[in-house]
Write a protein that holds these residues in place. Structure first.
Motif, short mmCIF file in Angstrom:
data_model
loop_
_atom_site.label_atom_id
_atom_site.label_comp_id
_atom_site.label_asym_id
_atom_site.label_seq_id
_atom_site.Cartn_x
_atom_site.Cartn_y
_atom_site.Cartn_z
N SER A 200 0.81 -1.22 0.00
CA SER A 200 0.00 0.00 0.00
C SER A 200 0.85 1.26 0.00
O SER A 200 0.37 2.33 -0.38
N THR A 201 2.11 1.18 0.40
CA THR A 201 2.92 2.41 0.46
C THR A 201 3.70 2.66 -0.83
O THR A 201 4.39 3.65 -0.94
N VAL A 202 3.62 1.75 -1.80
CA VAL A 202 4.46 1.90 -2.99
C VAL A 202 3.65 1.89 -4.29
O VAL A 202 4.11 1.45 -5.33
N ILE A 203 2.44 2.44 -4.19
CA ILE A 203 1.50 2.41 -5.31
C ILE A 203 2.09 3.00 -6.59
O ILE A 203 1.91 2.47 -7.67
N GLY A 204 2.85 4.09 -6.46
CA GLY A 204 3.33 4.80 -7.65
C GLY A 204 4.62 4.27 -8.25
O GLY A 204 5.09 4.82 -9.24
N ALA A 205 5.20 3.22 -7.69
CA ALA A 205 6.48 2.74 -8.19
C ALA A 205 6.37 2.26 -9.63
O ALA A 205 5.34 1.72 -10.03
N ASP A 206 7.44 2.44 -10.42
CA ASP A 206 7.43 1.97 -11.80
C ASP A 206 7.47 0.45 -11.86
O ASP A 206 6.94 -0.16 -12.78
N GLU A 207 8.13 -0.14 -10.88
CA GLU A 207 8.09 -1.61 -10.76
C GLU A 207 8.14 -1.97 -9.28
O GLU A 207 8.83 -1.32 -8.50
N ILE A 208 7.39 -3.00 -8.95
CA ILE A 208 7.42 -3.51 -7.58
C ILE A 208 7.94 -4.94 -7.63
O ILE A 208 7.51 -5.75 -8.46
N ILE A 209 8.90 -5.21 -6.78
CA ILE A 209 9.49 -6.54 -6.72
C ILE A 209 9.12 -7.15 -5.38
O ILE A 209 9.34 -6.54 -4.33
N VAL A 210 8.53 -8.33 -5.44
CA VAL A 210 8.17 -9.00 -4.20
C VAL A 210 9.26 -10.03 -3.90
O VAL A 210 9.49 -10.96 -4.68
N LEU A 211 9.95 -9.80 -2.79
CA LEU A 211 11.06 -10.65 -2.41
C LEU A 211 10.62 -11.58 -1.29
O LEU A 211 10.01 -11.14 -0.31
#
Ligand code: ADP
Ligand code: ADP
Length: 229
Positions: A200-211
């Motif tokens: 919920s805190t990284v909505i605007g990121a160009d890419e989200i990586i789930v580690l």
């Protein structure tokens, strides 16, 4: 400039236990990539490797196409601004704290940085010699306010690459909103790596990586990840 690349990065603190098991991603210059995942996944390890507090055990990290092992450590770190979870402040005004280590910064530049970091009203009300832990009204600076001081410092430093460590914060939603606004300002047009707990805190990121457990489990934009569940 400021692109960051991890190529099949392997890392272990000790031989018995691999921490990163082949992590590859790129943050193109000016873009924002967020790394989210549960505690222990290896998120902070990624930022420690980028600062070269440790060397990779395999693979490579490059900044602007250069392997960071071939870059002078000082110049590497001068190019990277870190907004940590916890900021230790000097026992002086917030203006002093923001400008510390920046002798060439003018009062106006410092105030601009404070404004962008959403702490300006706060800074103006502080007398000289103010105890930053306990304010004139007996208020204690909250974690979120301290974090905004760190954000203001980073705005002043203006590094091409930013690492934002949001991994803690049990912040209330109003504070979180204010910090989010401040972070959005600093990360504009800057290569940014965000370390976060929650999607919920990284909505605007160009890419989200789930580690998870040292491996990339999923990647995509916010809406894609929500659609996948
Ligand atoms: P995250 O930031 O995702 O919570 P970390 O990168 O801090 O995860 O840690 C990943 C794993 O590495 C954890 O299991 C942690 O216990 C371990 N670890 C972190 N720092 C060290 C260290 N200095 N020595 C050994 N193990 C460590
Ligand atoms: P400066 O005076 O240029 O802000 P510092 O000497 O404070 O630089 O640190 C050099 C660089 O290393 C800065 O980019 C700073 O953000 C980063 N840095 C220093 N200590 C740490 C740390 N413990 N964790 C992450 N980054 C750090």
């Amino acid at each position: 400039g400021g692109s960051v690349r991890f190529d099949n990065v392997l890392f272990h603190y000790d031989e018995e236990r691999p921490i990163l098991k082949g992590v590859s991603f790129e943050v193109p210059a000016g873009k924002t990539v967020a790394i989210v995942g549960p505690s222990g996944a290896g998120k902070s390890t990624i930022s420690r490797l980028l600062f070269r507090f440790y060397d990779v055990s395999g693979g490579a990290i490059t900044v602007d196409g250069q392997d960071i092992r071939d870059v002078q450590q000082l110049s590497l770190r001068q190019n990277i601004g870190m907004v940590p979870q916890d900021t230790v402040l000097f026992n002086d005004t917030l203006l002093y704290n923001i400008g510390y280590g920046r002798p060439s910064a003018s009062r106006e530049e410092i105030e601009d940085a404070a404004r962008m970091a959403q702490i300006s009203e706060f800074v103006k009300s502080l007398p000289n010699g103010f105890d930053t832990e306990v304010g004139e009204r007996g208020l204690k600076l909250s974690g979120g306010e301290k974090q905004r001081v760190a954000i203001a410092r980073t705005i002043l430093k203006a590094p091409p690459i930013l690492v934002l460590d949001e991994a803690t914060s049990a912040l209330d939603s109003h504070t979180e909103q204010e910090i989010q606004t401040a972070l959005d300002q600093v990360s504009q047009n800057r290569t940014t790596l965000v370390i976060a707990h929650r999607l919920s805190t990284v909505i605007g990121a160009d890419e989200i990586i789930v580690l998870e457990a040292g491996k990339i489990k999923e990647r995509g934009r916010h809406a894609d990840l929500l659609a996948q569940g």
